[in-house]
Design an enzyme around this catalytic site. Structure first.
Site, PDB file in Angstrom:
ATOM      1  N   ASN A   9       0.867  -1.179   0.000  1.00  0.00           N
ATOM      2  CA  ASN A   9       0.000   0.000   0.000  1.00  0.00           C
ATOM      3  C   ASN A   9       0.903   1.229   0.000  1.00  0.00           C
ATOM      4  O   ASN A   9       1.497   1.565   1.015  1.00  0.00           O
ATOM      5  CB  ASN A   9      -0.896  -0.036   1.247  1.00  0.00           C
ATOM      6  CG  ASN A   9      -1.687   1.248   1.432  1.00  0.00           C
ATOM      7  OD1 ASN A   9      -1.788   2.067   0.511  1.00  0.00           O
ATOM      8  ND2 ASN A   9      -2.249   1.424   2.622  1.00  0.00           N
ATOM      9  N   LYS A  11       0.135   4.319  -0.297  1.00  0.00           N
ATOM     10  CA  LYS A  11      -0.450   5.540   0.282  1.00  0.00           C
ATOM     11  C   LYS A  11      -0.160   6.733  -0.645  1.00  0.00           C
ATOM     12  O   LYS A  11      -0.147   6.565  -1.856  1.00  0.00           O
ATOM     13  CB  LYS A  11       0.077   5.752   1.709  1.00  0.00           C
ATOM     14  CG  LYS A  11      -0.077   4.468   2.536  1.00  0.00           C
ATOM     15  CD  LYS A  11       0.158   4.637   3.989  1.00  0.00           C
ATOM     16  CE  LYS A  11      -0.042   3.286   4.674  1.00  0.00           C
ATOM     17  NZ  LYS A  11       0.067   3.362   6.117  1.00  0.00           N
ATOM     18  N   HIS A  95      -9.478   1.303   4.781  1.00  0.00           N
ATOM     19  CA  HIS A  95      -8.199   1.460   5.478  1.00  0.00           C
ATOM     20  C   HIS A  95      -8.394   2.411   6.662  1.00  0.00           C
ATOM     21  O   HIS A  95      -9.153   3.381   6.564  1.00  0.00           O
ATOM     22  CB  HIS A  95      -7.134   1.999   4.517  1.00  0.00           C
ATOM     23  CG  HIS A  95      -5.772   1.968   5.112  1.00  0.00           C
ATOM     24  ND1 HIS A  95      -5.334   2.934   5.988  1.00  0.00           N
ATOM     25  CD2 HIS A  95      -4.773   1.059   5.005  1.00  0.00           C
ATOM     26  CE1 HIS A  95      -4.106   2.620   6.388  1.00  0.00           C
ATOM     27  NE2 HIS A  95      -3.742   1.495   5.805  1.00  0.00           N
ATOM     28  N   GLU A  97      -6.698   4.761   7.793  1.00  0.00           N
ATOM     29  CA  GLU A  97      -6.434   6.185   7.524  1.00  0.00           C
ATOM     30  C   GLU A  97      -7.647   6.841   6.874  1.00  0.00           C
ATOM     31  O   GLU A  97      -7.923   8.017   7.109  1.00  0.00           O
ATOM     32  CB  GLU A  97      -5.173   6.342   6.657  1.00  0.00           C
ATOM     33  CG  GLU A  97      -3.927   6.097   7.501  1.00  0.00           C
ATOM     34  CD  GLU A  97      -2.735   5.546   6.745  1.00  0.00           C
ATOM     35  OE1 GLU A  97      -2.700   5.640   5.503  1.00  0.00           O
ATOM     36  OE2 GLU A  97      -1.832   5.005   7.410  1.00  0.00           O
ATOM     37  N   GLU A 167      -5.565  -4.992  10.543  1.00  0.00           N
ATOM     38  CA  GLU A 167      -4.495  -4.017  10.792  1.00  0.00           C
ATOM     39  C   GLU A 167      -4.784  -3.265  12.086  1.00  0.00           C
ATOM     40  O   GLU A 167      -5.582  -2.321  12.093  1.00  0.00           O
ATOM     41  CB  GLU A 167      -4.432  -3.004   9.642  1.00  0.00           C
ATOM     42  CG  GLU A 167      -4.111  -3.625   8.302  1.00  0.00           C
ATOM     43  CD  GLU A 167      -3.534  -2.583   7.334  1.00  0.00           C
ATOM     44  OE1 GLU A 167      -2.403  -2.795   6.886  1.00  0.00           O
ATOM     45  OE2 GLU A 167      -4.200  -1.575   7.073  1.00  0.00           O
ATOM     46  N   GLY A 173       2.530   2.137  10.714  1.00  0.00           N
ATOM     47  CA  GLY A 173       3.518   3.198  10.550  1.00  0.00           C
ATOM     48  C   GLY A 173       4.229   3.600  11.829  1.00  0.00           C
ATOM     49  O   GLY A 173       4.905   4.619  11.886  1.00  0.00           O
ATOM     50  N   SER A 213       3.297  -2.226  10.287  1.00  0.00           N
ATOM     51  CA  SER A 213       4.746  -2.301  10.482  1.00  0.00           C
ATOM     52  C   SER A 213       5.345  -3.664  10.125  1.00  0.00           C
ATOM     53  O   SER A 213       6.266  -4.132  10.788  1.00  0.00           O
ATOM     54  CB  SER A 213       5.112  -1.892  11.913  1.00  0.00           C
ATOM     55  OG  SER A 213       4.766  -0.525  12.130  1.00  0.00           O
TER      56      SER A 213
END
Ligand code: PGA
Length: 249
Positions: A9, A11, A95, A97, A167, A173, A213
């Protein structure tokens, strides 16, 4: 036996030119790696170049989001029909985010999942708890609610064919990962939820990734778990060498 699926991904990284270069290099180095599905999710502006660069290779191209309608007055949005037309085969949906910063809800996730399937795009549906929920011991409840909502109204066959990604938001991250055992525990739980709602066969077939991560140094521990079928990787998917190491775990 479920086929492993490693997805990058990207991003909001890489121009179209950078995406093309990356995928050409990846494709050239993938020859002989046939044991896993390999998916790359570039930004919308790089999708066309990515699809072209991936032609003739095993690499599949995913979008990172989409709208649920095929057309209409939705300024700034991209439809599943537009993605399909470009040759995009997968789409990350829900996702964290997008849930955190762009008001994605369980309801819109479900609409997008259905729209993707209607357009023959395979959704990669993301679920996962935030740190506060984990600390309160709410992980299973949160993941159950998100999974049930995302898959509402689908057939058992549709569920068997999509991809889920667990996730934990606190691991994205941050360099912190869930332990492989903890990730396995939650993913087993997701499979149970699917078995209850869609039957044992779908639960046995659906592929569930871990994300948060994941790095070349830790991917093996996750992939050794019986219920973890792959990884959804952000940071470590941005360099060809690192992504190749992940694929060759
Ligand atoms: P990360 O991102 O690997 O950089 O933690 C994972 C993701 O957001 O899918």
């Amino acid at each position: 036996m479920r086929r492993p699926v490693i997805a990058g991904n990207w991003k909001m990284h890489k121009t179209s030119h950078e995406a093309q270069e990356f995928i050409e290099k990846l494709a050239a180095n993938l020859k002989g790696v046939e044991e896993a599905d390999v998916i790359v999710a570039p930004a919308f502006t790089s999708l066309e170049a990515a699809v072209k660069a991936a032609q003739g290779s095993q690499i599949k191209i995913a979008a990172q989001n989409m709208h649920w309608e095929n057309k209409g007055a939705y300024t700034g949005e991209i439809s599943p029909a537009m993605l399909r037309d470009l040759g995009v085969t997968h789409c990350i949906i829900g996702h964290s985010e997008r849930r955190q910063y762009f008001a994605e809800t369980d309801h819109t996730v479900n609409k997008k999942v259905r729209a993707a399937l209607d357009n023959e795009i395979i959704p990669i549906v993301c679920v996962g708890e935030i740190l506060e929920e984990r600390e309160k011991g709410d992980t299973f409840n949160v993941v159950e609610k998100q999974t049930k909502a995302a898959l509402e109204g689908l057939t058992s066959t549709q569920v068997a064919e999509l991809i889920l990604a667990y996730e934990p938001v606190w691991a994205i991250g941050t360099g912190k990962t869930s332990s492989a055992d903890d990730a396995q525990e939650v993913i087993t739980k997701i499979r149970e939820i699917i078995a209850n709602d869609f039957g044992r066969e779908s639960a046995g077939r659906v592929r569930i990734q871990y994300g948060g991560s994941v790095k070349p140094e830790n991917i093996k521990g996750f992939m050794e778990q019986s219920d973890i079928d792959g990884a959804l990787v952000g940071g470590a998917s941005l360099e060809v060498d690192s992504f190749l190491k992940l694929i060759n775990y």
